[in-house]
Design a protein around this motif. Structure first.
Motif, PDB file in Angstrom:
ATOM      1  N   LYS A 280       0.809  -1.205   0.000  1.00 51.35           N
ATOM      2  CA  LYS A 280       0.000   0.000   0.000  1.00 51.35           C
ATOM      3  C   LYS A 280       0.841   1.253   0.000  1.00 51.35           C
TER       4      LYS A 280
ATOM      5  N   SER B 230       1.790   1.063  -5.698  1.00 52.94           N
ATOM      6  CA  SER B 230       0.407   1.371  -5.348  1.00 52.94           C
ATOM      7  C   SER B 230      -0.165   2.482  -6.214  1.00 52.94           C
TER       8      SER B 230
ATOM      9  N   SER C  39      -1.179  -7.503  -4.172  1.00 51.12           N
ATOM     10  CA  SER C  39      -2.005  -6.551  -4.902  1.00 51.12           C
ATOM     11  C   SER C  39      -2.461  -7.156  -6.225  1.00 51.12           C
TER      12      SER C  39
END
Length: 402
Positions: free
Chosen positions: A3, A8, A113
């Motif tokens: 994150k 990100s 992710s």
């Protein structure tokens, strides 16, 4: 974990994704300067991704290392038979680096992710797909033209149309990979969004406009298998990845080795308006066999990107995946490809979600079909399904946080 990292940010992630899917037309536009720019971009990304890969812990790296080792073995085989080291190295970099970069990027991102990785690539490929169709209408004769060159260096009057993303025969793998990503996105979100329908429609329209026999067959195989094994009405019927590999091997033996393509004469001659020699591919295969016997273990190298066969005063590649691999890298490289593909198969076979196995099985079946009469051995689009199959089976999305 990711994150608070550069990955990100969608724009930063795109900087690593964009050069992976370099349009083929860029190799001819403006003297190829744009393609060289994309190559340098990929090389820079490789050093960044490889460094992060080395220092990252808690990721399973065996398969990615096997890809790196495979391409190094291929380079050694090519160098050992070439008289032009620089040309061979440049060709190898242009081929291997994007494929390795995709494996590195996927390995770094998919565990933490996976949605961002899939969604960003899905959006970018959809953009390229739409742009390619638009340019088909604007430039019906191709964005650029690739002229045939005789063996003695003379330029022929005939030319091959190069669309924005690829030529007529090779663009179908780009279409299939674009569909694969939109289907994986649908698998993750279960929203059956408008983009999914548009990707199928634009891909189908592209195939119809180009009317390439290879493209029509590859796309039809994907569409039919997806209808039977993926779409809601039939999706409870699984397609085994083992069955797909068996079909691929049998198809090679039946058509390329035994030459029983006459079984499909109605499709080849009546529907596709092609001759039973598959546009002289059978003659090219015969030459490929005889050349292979002259250098069976390490082949003839890659500095010509596989265009090693002299036939009717032109240079050709083998127009079959296995023969192409044997000509470029011999038995040694073929064994490497078999090991990589088989590892993906074994991992995907253990995938508890049979829908995901069926999705990749449909995609790989279409790609195996395409590579009977073409060869995408040096294309990133050939390797993406196998890398993704390993990633999404090793890092099962159903066990990851959404």
């Amino acid at each position: 974990m990711y994150k608070n990292t550069v990955f990100s940010n969608d724009i930063v992630l795109l900087l690593f994704i964009i050069p992976l899917f370099t349009p083929q037309s860029l190799s001819l536009l403006f003297g190829g300067i744009l393609e060289k720019g994309f190559l340098l971009w990929n090389i820079m990304n490789f050093f960044i991704l490889f460094f992060i890969f080395l220092i990252t812990i808690k990721t399973k790296k065996k398969y990615t290392w096997s890809f790196i080792l495979f391409w190094l073995v291929y380079l050694v085989c090519s160098i050992s038979v070439t008289s032009d080291f620089i040309k061979t190295l440049n060709t190898w970099i242009g081929t291997a680096v994007p494929i390795i970069n995709f494996a590195l990027l996927g390995n770094l991102l998919i565990k933490y992710s996976h949605q961002k990785f899939v969604v960003v690539i899905n959006k970018y490929l959809t953009f390229l797909l739409t742009l390619n169709l638009l340019l088909l209408f604007i430039f019906p004769q191709g964005v650029v033209k690739l002229q045939h060159v005789f063996i003695d260096g003379r330029i022929a009057d005939s030319f091959k149309r190069v669309n924005f993303m690829a030529t007529d025969n090779t663009i179908v793998q780009f279409l299939i990979i674009t569909i694969l990503f939109v289907e994986i996105r649908n698998y993750l979100y279960k929203d059956n969004n408008l983009q999914r329908k548009l990707v199928w429609m634009i891909s189908g329209l592209t195939i119809i406009i180009l009317w390439s026999g290879t493209g029509l067959i590859g796309y039809s195989v994907f569409l039919i298998s997806a209808t039977l094994f993926l779409f809601p009405k039939f999706k409870k019927i699984p397609l085994s990845i083992n069955m797909v590999y068996i079909i691929g091997l049998v198809a090679f033996l039946v058509i390329v080795v035994l030459r029983l393509q006459t079984v499909f004469e109605f499709i080849i001659v009546k529907l596709l308006k092609k001759d039973i020699s598959l546009s002289s591919r059978t003659e090219i295969w015969d030459i490929a066999y005889s050349m292979f016997l002259k250098s069976p273990f390490i082949g003839f190298g890659n500095n010509s990107k596989g265009w090693l066969i002299e036939y009717n005063w032109y240079n050709y590649y083998a127009h079959n995946l296995i023969l192409d691999i044997l000509l470029q890298g011999g038995v040694i490289v073929l064994i490497g490809v078999v090991l990589i593909l088989n590892y993906s198969r074994m991992t995907l076979r253990k995938q508890p979600d049979k829908y995901l196995e069926s999705l990749f099985a449909c995609c790989i079946l279409a790609i195996f079909t395409l590579n009977i009469t073409e060869s995408q051995f040096l294309s990133i689009y050939f390797y993406i399904p196998f890398i993704l199959a390993w990633l999404l089976s090793t890092y099962n999305p159903k066990k990851l946080s959404i």
